[in-house]
Scaffold this motif. Structure first.
Motif, PDB file in Angstrom:
ATOM      1  N   ARG A   7      59.971  35.904   6.392  1.00 37.54           N
ATOM      2  CA  ARG A   7      60.800  35.979   7.590  1.00 37.54           C
ATOM      3  C   ARG A   7      61.311  37.407   7.731  1.00 37.54           C
ATOM      4  O   ARG A   7      61.282  38.185   6.770  1.00 37.54           O
ATOM      5  CB  ARG A   7      62.005  35.038   7.513  1.00 37.54           C
ATOM      6  N   TYR A  12      64.761  39.111   8.005  1.00 35.52           N
ATOM      7  CA  TYR A  12      66.166  38.781   7.760  1.00 35.52           C
ATOM      8  C   TYR A  12      67.038  39.864   8.386  1.00 35.52           C
ATOM      9  O   TYR A  12      66.852  41.054   8.130  1.00 35.52           O
ATOM     10  CB  TYR A  12      66.426  38.657   6.265  1.00 35.52           C
ATOM     11  N   THR A  18      65.698  35.438  11.058  1.00 31.81           N
ATOM     12  CA  THR A  18      66.816  34.678  10.512  1.00 31.81           C
ATOM     13  C   THR A  18      68.011  35.591  10.296  1.00 31.81           C
ATOM     14  O   THR A  18      67.896  36.639   9.646  1.00 31.81           O
ATOM     15  CB  THR A  18      66.420  34.027   9.175  1.00 31.81           C
ATOM     16  N   TYR A  63      60.360  42.417  14.168  1.00 30.52           N
ATOM     17  CA  TYR A  63      59.731  41.287  13.478  1.00 30.52           C
ATOM     18  C   TYR A  63      58.309  41.624  13.042  1.00 30.52           C
ATOM     19  O   TYR A  63      57.541  42.238  13.790  1.00 30.52           O
ATOM     20  CB  TYR A  63      59.688  40.061  14.399  1.00 30.52           C
ATOM     21  N   ASN A 112      61.345  32.784  13.519  1.00 34.21           N
ATOM     22  CA  ASN A 112      61.156  33.346  12.178  1.00 34.21           C
ATOM     23  C   ASN A 112      62.003  34.591  11.919  1.00 34.21           C
ATOM     24  O   ASN A 112      61.841  35.249  10.893  1.00 34.21           O
ATOM     25  CB  ASN A 112      59.681  33.669  11.944  1.00 34.21           C
TER      26      ASN A 112
END
Length: 706
Positions: free
Chosen positions: A363, A365, A576, A541, A574
């Motif tokens: 993921r 973060y 987080t 991302y 995805n």
């Protein structure tokens, strides 16, 4: 008003003020409708008077801005000062009369040499005098308080004292003299410095649009602590706009002389704090030198002399009553501020962030850094409104509050810790327990050539980080001092076990990395861009990989963070958003590949060690420790170093599971015949290995043997 009526007013005030909880209140806001000269002079007088009146107890409260009304209401809601009774005084003459026992007279300053207004503030704290401008016009403070009214005696007179015959500038003559007279002599305390615009403010073309920006009201904290106030350009390559005919570099040389003498007072054994900032709205900023470069130049220079910055920067910087508020800390001397506990391994597995094999889930973060609170003025003026947002707690935020702000404004901290949610966490802002450039603590130290001060910085941060249970440094800013180094990184590992976030572009380690040889992670921040936050976060991302990104917000509300989060999660589940503890623990195990890396973490949350002892005293001491790590703790030892550096070792056989707090009680006898103050240290050991080796800061306090 006749003399008899004046006597009656003073007598009535004396009757009102018989109890310690009775307080005089003065509304300074009407003065902002007067001339620019009066605006400055009234704020200057009230700043000094507040410093003197509130030196030993809270006795005078000034209303100057909206935050003063807000904090007055808050203090009433918590009954502090206890059973306070406020009496409104509308006459400046009556106010001065009441505090006549605290005032030894007047320090007169020269309107033709505006720098003397800051010298007057320094003299005010040193000699218990009121600073008054020599302006013998109708209704001036000089006319009301010196020529008539209480006819205060002039004890120090700076009028016509400085001509430029020493340095080529009356301004720098004044500061060179003041550095020698007040700092070299130790009359003024060089650990309390004020960097505030002088009386030249009232000549500035920008002053009419910024009537609260004289910041003379802020001098109360410096006056209370008998500190030293200055206003000098940090640049050495052009004359300042307030003194354009001085020899180039004069201001800078005078600044260096002040910093040298402040350092020499304690020979490098303490840090000084400068409250204030480059007055960039009015001075020292032009086409050649912008606002941010001037800030960075200031930090670069100050850091070389062991000076941290409590950054009263425009335009949330007007701050009355620090001397008053500071007494709230006296109610909190035994208090520790304890944060939320670390997440457990099982919790992270349950949340889908980690699997049973300790593999971090792919993921991106995100950690929100909520700042910038490296200034007591910004903290007092802005933070409570943002904190009381109804959406606070809906998303995790690392609120970046420099712990040293407690010294000047302790009123807010207990409220924050008491009302925090499971998603509210506190980290430090710039650059720990005070804003400085960390590489400037190592030799060779540009501007000063002084010995290194990294050990002093570690000790300072250990004290503040322990007191506020801080585990992460939210923003390490190095400005013009260049890239962070292995030396400076290792310095932060000594007090910031869950890592630190560094200024973008200041390391070769990469976006996320463990500091070599340690468990401590470091991260790179990215500033949130107004209006583009959602796309900005989405662009970071990366699929099928793990990434840790810190986004830094300044003066943003919880609603703002919540709305950004909601929009991002709709588009990319995805990504987080996590708290700083989850963020760091995941980074530690991801980067180290070591399943034990998050074991053996603790917080020393309480003890009842006495502050004052006598030789032969038998002490029963309770120690409370919370297990923050992922293993169960047992069969350890607790080592205490107490007065006379006597070492006591106790068996700790109380089992502590993750997240639990356990208390153990021990008895020992004081064996010390040398009166004085001593450092107190305790920490856990496994066999001969201290928990400091696992990244825990020992508890450090003090005790007095009488």
């Amino acid at each position: 008003m006749t003399f008899g009526v004046v006597k009656l007013v003073v007598f009535a005030l004396a009757l009102i003020m018989t109890a310690a909880t009775n307080i005089l209140q003065y509304d300074l806001r009407p003065s902002t409708k007067l001339s620019l000269d009066d605006i400055y002079e009234y704020a200057h007088l009230l700043g000094a008077l507040s410093g003197l009146a509130n030196r030993d107890a809270p006795r005078l409260f000034t209303i100057y801005g909206d935050s003063d009304i807000r904090w007055l209401s808050y203090m009433s809601s918590i009954d502090w000062p206890e059973d306070a009774n406020y009496t409104v005084i509308s006459s400046i003459v009556d106010l001065v009369r009441y505090f006549s026992d605290d005032i030894k007279g007047v320090v007169l300053y020269d309107p033709n040499v505006p720098a003397t207004s800051n010298l007057a503030s320094t003299a005010s704290g040193v000699y218990n005098l009121l600073p008054i401008c020599y302006r013998p016009t109708s209704d001036s403070l000089y006319t009301q308080l010196v020529q008539s009214g209480p006819r205060l005696p002039v004890q120090v007179n700076f009028v016509n004292m400085f001509s430029g015959n020493v340095t080529g500038s009356a301004k720098t003559d004044a500061y060179v003299w003041a550095a020698e007279h007040f700092l070299a002599s130790r009359l003024a305390d060089g650990t309390h410095l004020g960097y505030y615009i002088d009386k030249w403010w009232s000549q500035s073309s920008k002053a009419p649009q910024a009537v609260f920006e004289s910041l003379a009201i802020n001098h109360d904290w410096i006056v209370k602590n008998r500190g030293f106030v200055f206003d000098l350009s940090p640049w050495d390559d052009e004359a300042p706009n307030d003194d354009p005919h001085q020899p180039v570099g004069n201001d800078y040389k005078a600044l260096i002389a002040i910093l040298q003498k402040a350092y020499q007072q304690h020979n490098g054994t303490k840090f000084s704090t400068v409250s204030g900032f480059v007055p960039w709205l009015f001075k020292y900023v032009d086409e050649k030198h912008g606002g941010v470069p001037s800030e960075w130049r200031m930090a670069h220079v100050m850091s070389a002399f062991n000076v941290i910055i409590d950054a009263d920067a425009c335009c949330l910087d007007s701050f009355a009553n620090a001397a008053f508020y500071s007494h709230y800390a006296s109610n909190q001397t035994q208090r520790r501020f304890v944060q939320n506990s670390f997440p457990s391994r099982e919790e992270l597995i349950e949340r889908g962030l980690l699997n049973e094999e300790n593999i971090v889930t792919n993921r991106t973060y995100i950690l929100y850094y909520g700042g910038d609170y490296d200034s007591a003025a910004w903290f007092a003026n802005e933070f409570k409104n943002l904190w009381d947002d109804p959406k606070r707690g809906s998303v995790p935020v690392a609120w970046a509050v420099n712990p040293n702000l407690y010294d000047r404004f302790p009123l807010l901290h207990s409220y924050l810790y008491r009302t925090r949610t499971a998603n509210d966490f506190f980290v430090s802002g710039d650059s720990g327990s005070g804003y400085l450039n960390p590489t400037q603590l190592f030799e060779p130290r540009m501007f000063s050539g002084l010995p290194r001060a990294d050990a002093l910085w570690i000790d300072r941060n250990r004290y503040y980080f322990n007191k506020f249970n801080i585990k992460h440094t939210g923003f390490v800013i190095n400005g013009d001092a260049g890239p962070l180094t292995n030396q400076s990184d290792l310095m932060y590992t000594k007090f910031s076990p869950l890592g630190f976030t560094r200024q973008q572009g200041y390391t070769t380690l990469g976006e996320t990395a463990l500091i070599p040889g340690t468990r401590v992670p470091s991260f790179t921040e990215t500033d949130l861009i107004d209006g583009s936050e959602v796309q900005q976060i989405l662009s970071c991302y990366r699929s099928q990989t793990v990434r840790f990104v810190v986004f830094r917000g300044v003066l943003r509300s919880a609603t703002n963070y919540a709305n950004i989060t909601e929009n991002v999660e709709k588009l990319q589940p995805n990504i987080t958003f996590v708290d700083p503890y989850t963020f760091a623990l995941l980074a530690r195990i991801y980067l180290s590949k070591d399943p034990t890396v998050n074991n053996d973490l603790v917080s020393y949350v309480d003890d009842n060690l006495p502050r004052v002892v006598r030789n032969g005293d038998i002490i029963t001491a309770n120690f409370s420790i919370r297990n923050e790590g992922w293993n169960t703790l047992n069969n350890l030892r607790l080592k205490l170093i107490f007065v006379c550096n006597m070492t006591y070792v106790f068996d700790w056989n109380t089992e502590i599971k993750h997240g639990d707090i356990q208390t153990a009680s021990y008895q020992f006898q004081v064996e010390c015949e040398q009166p004085g103050g001593y450092q107190v240290i305790y920490q856990l050991f496994r066999d001969e290995t201290s928990f400091e080796e696992y990244g825990n800061v020992p508890w450090i306090s003090s005790a007095q043997l009488i």
